[in-house]
Write a protein that holds these residues in place. Structure first.
Motif, PDB file in Angstrom:
ATOM      1  N   VAL A 348      20.280 -16.598  21.591  1.00 41.76           N
ATOM      2  CA  VAL A 348      19.481 -15.596  22.305  1.00 41.76           C
ATOM      3  C   VAL A 348      18.376 -15.980  23.220  1.00 41.76           C
ATOM      4  CG1 VAL A 348      18.268 -13.149  22.008  1.00 41.76           C
ATOM      5  CG2 VAL A 348      20.141 -14.116  20.299  1.00 41.76           C
ATOM      6  N   ASN A 349      18.384 -15.579  24.563  1.00 41.62           N
ATOM      7  CA  ASN A 349      17.598 -16.010  25.536  1.00 41.62           C
ATOM      8  C   ASN A 349      16.257 -15.424  25.183  1.00 41.62           C
ATOM      9  OD1 ASN A 349      19.395 -17.991  26.638  1.00 41.62           O
ATOM     10  ND2 ASN A 349      20.270 -16.398  28.149  1.00 41.62           N
ATOM     11  N   GLU A 350      16.020 -14.235  25.127  1.00 40.41           N
ATOM     12  CA  GLU A 350      15.129 -13.524  25.019  1.00 40.41           C
ATOM     13  C   GLU A 350      14.321 -13.543  23.499  1.00 40.41           C
ATOM     14  OE1 GLU A 350      17.545 -12.104  28.098  1.00 40.41           O
ATOM     15  OE2 GLU A 350      17.690 -12.102  26.013  1.00 40.41           O
ATOM     16  N   PHE A 351      12.911 -13.440  23.641  1.00 40.31           N
ATOM     17  CA  PHE A 351      12.162 -13.471  22.359  1.00 40.31           C
ATOM     18  C   PHE A 351      11.730 -12.043  22.415  1.00 40.31           C
ATOM     19  CE2 PHE A 351       7.855 -12.843  20.414  1.00 40.31           C
ATOM     20  CZ  PHE A 351       8.089 -12.843  19.386  1.00 40.31           C
ATOM     21  N   ASP A 352      11.817 -11.130  20.947  1.00 37.64           N
ATOM     22  CA  ASP A 352      11.621  -9.751  20.968  1.00 37.64           C
ATOM     23  C   ASP A 352      11.003  -9.758  19.603  1.00 37.64           C
ATOM     24  OD1 ASP A 352      11.187  -7.309  20.591  1.00 37.64           O
ATOM     25  OD2 ASP A 352      12.818  -6.711  21.790  1.00 37.64           O
ATOM     26  N   SER A 353       9.847  -9.251  19.237  1.00 34.60           N
ATOM     27  CA  SER A 353       9.375  -9.220  18.027  1.00 34.60           C
ATOM     28  C   SER A 353      10.139  -8.360  17.013  1.00 34.60           C
ATOM     29  CB  SER A 353       7.813  -8.835  17.866  1.00 34.60           C
ATOM     30  OG  SER A 353       7.711  -7.511  18.508  1.00 34.60           O
ATOM     31  N   ILE A 354      11.079  -7.433  17.245  1.00 34.19           N
ATOM     32  CA  ILE A 354      11.643  -6.605  16.576  1.00 34.19           C
ATOM     33  C   ILE A 354      13.023  -7.187  15.976  1.00 34.19           C
ATOM     34  CG2 ILE A 354      10.809  -4.554  17.997  1.00 34.19           C
ATOM     35  CD1 ILE A 354      13.363  -4.238  19.040  1.00 34.19           C
ATOM     36  N   LEU A 355      13.293  -8.512  16.591  1.00 35.74           N
ATOM     37  CA  LEU A 355      14.485  -9.092  16.111  1.00 35.74           C
ATOM     38  C   LEU A 355      14.206  -9.652  14.608  1.00 35.74           C
ATOM     39  CD1 LEU A 355      16.150 -10.752  19.273  1.00 35.74           C
ATOM     40  CD2 LEU A 355      16.567  -8.264  18.241  1.00 35.74           C
ATOM     41  N   ARG A 356      15.206  -9.402  13.809  1.00 32.26           N
ATOM     42  CA  ARG A 356      15.044  -9.860  12.523  1.00 32.26           C
ATOM     43  C   ARG A 356      16.261 -10.555  11.810  1.00 32.26           C
ATOM     44  NH1 ARG A 356      10.426  -9.382  13.625  1.00 32.26           N
ATOM     45  NH2 ARG A 356       8.937  -8.130  12.807  1.00 32.26           N
ATOM     46  N   PRO A 357      16.245 -11.611  11.059  1.00 35.32           N
ATOM     47  CA  PRO A 357      17.487 -12.324  10.674  1.00 35.32           C
ATOM     48  C   PRO A 357      18.354 -11.029   9.860  1.00 35.32           C
ATOM     49  CG  PRO A 357      15.686 -13.485  10.366  1.00 35.32           C
ATOM     50  CD  PRO A 357      15.169 -12.466  10.863  1.00 35.32           C
ATOM     51  N   ALA A 358      19.660 -11.112   9.974  1.00 32.73           N
ATOM     52  CA  ALA A 358      20.682 -10.459   9.289  1.00 32.73           C
ATOM     53  C   ALA A 358      21.013  -9.142   9.969  1.00 32.73           C
ATOM     54  CB  ALA A 358      20.097 -10.160   7.826  1.00 32.73           C
ATOM     55  N   MET A 359      20.208  -8.778  11.248  1.00 30.69           N
ATOM     56  CA  MET A 359      20.686  -7.675  12.071  1.00 30.69           C
ATOM     57  C   MET A 359      21.977  -7.916  12.535  1.00 30.69           C
ATOM     58  SD  MET A 359      17.116  -6.422  13.933  1.00 30.69           S
ATOM     59  CE  MET A 359      16.024  -5.609  13.200  1.00 30.69           C
ATOM     60  N   THR A 360      22.871  -6.736  12.547  1.00 24.90           N
ATOM     61  CA  THR A 360      24.105  -6.960  13.167  1.00 24.90           C
ATOM     62  C   THR A 360      24.161  -6.544  14.679  1.00 24.90           C
ATOM     63  OG1 THR A 360      24.946  -5.667  11.218  1.00 24.90           O
ATOM     64  CG2 THR A 360      26.493  -5.687  13.142  1.00 24.90           C
TER      65      THR A 360
END
Length: 439
Positions: A348-360
């Motif tokens: 994933v190129n972008e960083f986003d604080s809302i992204l979490r492991p195990a998200m579909t």
């Protein structure tokens, strides 16, 4: 027409009621099959209603022929995970104390933010506590054996020393006897010297036996001491391992449960192996990847370096870009399925604080792009007798077309249409009567 249908329905209903009354007035044997006639009439009514409406259709939807770059994509579902993470480990000396598996009796909720040294989990102490009690009992026995051997050795060596001293005194007495026998007859002198030689040999033999007995007792003491020391070391080791049964975080981060080979998470009640003593992980959320699986039919299209459009089910309004970084060389069997799939990892190129492991995630891998072509939705193209055609909105004609490659939703038109022309998505009313125009 509607008024006629309503009138007809009322008339049929009245006829059914009248027939039922007539049948019910018949004698009992005649009423045996009274229910058949209404059923037949209802079937006729349903047939009439179906055929009277079969010719009707809603307004046809149209679309324009588009021109531009045509993308051929492979779309898959995946799951986010951190590119790098630090493992939260359980005790490392389990195999040394002969413990092969340990159950997790308690662990904090997944997603909890922890600080360095903060409590994470507790492992079941039942087996190691029993092992420690057995070792403590063994150590007590060895300690008793050590003390007993030490006392026995002391008594034995004291007796050997006393014997050696007595033999020395006896030797001195024989020496005095020889010295005093110079005034005695030769036979007496000879007898005295023989007794002296015997005493010397007995003393020398006793000295050798004393040394051998000392070496033997020292060896016994070393053996017992070694067993006792080894048991002490094992007990200290098992106590050290036991202290690791309360697991803490090695650094700050968000706790994520470890996944087993079958995808299940290691929570309360899960078993940790002594060969893989990872309890949980602390992912680095600054770099994320989407792990997905591509069907063997499409895997030949996927290559490292291809661009990817990524969506997250939890936040459908957010869109990200990515790049294929790894494509597995060997396929694997999907669980509860006969399908063969290949693992693909996407950065994933972008960083986003809302992204979490195990998200579909939904991953659209752009396998190739064909520039400057005409294309339509696949639904617009119809086939009859191996001829492909579309329904044009102008002129009410069926236009024959020549098609190219397709993607999931669209198809390339190589001949028969121009950019901006409108065609119907589905056959319009009376479309079967429209003229077919060839290429």
């Amino acid at each position: 027409m509607a008024k006629f249908a309503v009138t007809l329905n009322k008339d049929i209903f009245n006829i059914i009621v009248s027939i039922n009354r007539s049948l019910m007035s018949l004698p009992k044997p005649g009423r045996k099959f009274w229910y058949i006639f209404p059923v037949v009439i209802l079937a006729l009514l349903a047939s009439w209603y179906y055929f009277s409406n079969s010719g009707k259709s809603g307004p046809a939807v149209s679309t324009k022929v588009l021109y531009g770059d045509f993308s051929i994509n492979v779309t898959t579902s995946g799951e986010l995970e951190a590119k790098n993470s630090e493992n939260i480990l359980g005790p490392s000396g389990l195999r040394e104390v002969r413990i092969w598996q340990v159950q997790i009796s308690d662990i904090i909720p997944e997603g909890t933010l922890v600080d360095s040294g903060q409590y994470v989990a507790t492992l079941d102490r039942t087996e190691i506590t029993n092992r420690m009690k057995d070792l403590e009992s063994e150590l007590e026995k060895l300690e008793s054996q050590f003390v007993k051997t030490k006392l026995d050795t002391s008594i034995d060596m004291r007796a050997a020393r006393e014997e050696l001293i007595n033999l020395k005194y006896a030797l001195e007495e024989r020496q005095i006897t020889v010295e005093q026998s110079i005034y005695e007859p030769p036979a007496t002198q000879r007898q005295a010297r023989i007794e002296l030689e015997k005493a010397q040999r007995a003393y020398q033999q006793a000295e050798k036996n004393y040394k051998l007995r000392s070496d033997k007792n020292n060896a016994n003491m070393q053996e017992v001491a070694a067993s006792y020391t080894q048991a002490q070391r094992r007990l200290e080791q098992i106590r050290e391992v036991l202290s690791g049964f309360t697991v803490t975080a090695p650094k700050p981060g968000m706790l994520i449960y470890k996944r087993n080979w079958d995808g299940s998470k290691m929570g309360i009640g899960s078993t940790m192996s002594s060969w893989d003593n990872v309890v949980a992980t602390l992912p680095n959320l600054n770099e994320m990847i989407s792990k997905t699986y591509v069907n063997e039919i499409d895997i030949s299209k996927v290559k490292t370096g291809q661009k990817v459009q990524i969506g997250v089910d939890a936040f459908p309004d957010r869109k990200y870009t990515g790049e294929v970084t790894e494509v597995a060389n060997i396929g694997e069997q999907m669980r509860n399925s006969n399908a063969k799939v290949f693992e693909v990892r996407i950065r994933v190129n972008e960083f986003d604080s809302i992204l979490r492991p195990a998200m579909t995630t939904k991953n659209t891998i752009i396998t190739s792009v064909i520039p400057d072509v005409l294309y339509l939705p696949i639904e617009c193209v119809h086939t009859s007798d191996s001829i492909s055609f579309v329904y044009k909105t102008s002129g009410q004609v069926r236009q024959q077309v020549k098609t190219g490659v397709t993607n999931e939703n669209q198809i390339i038109i190589t001949e028969g249409l121009k950019e901006g022309e409108e065609v119907y998505l589905s056959p319009p009313e009376n479309a079967i009567e429209w003229k077919l125009v060839g290429l």
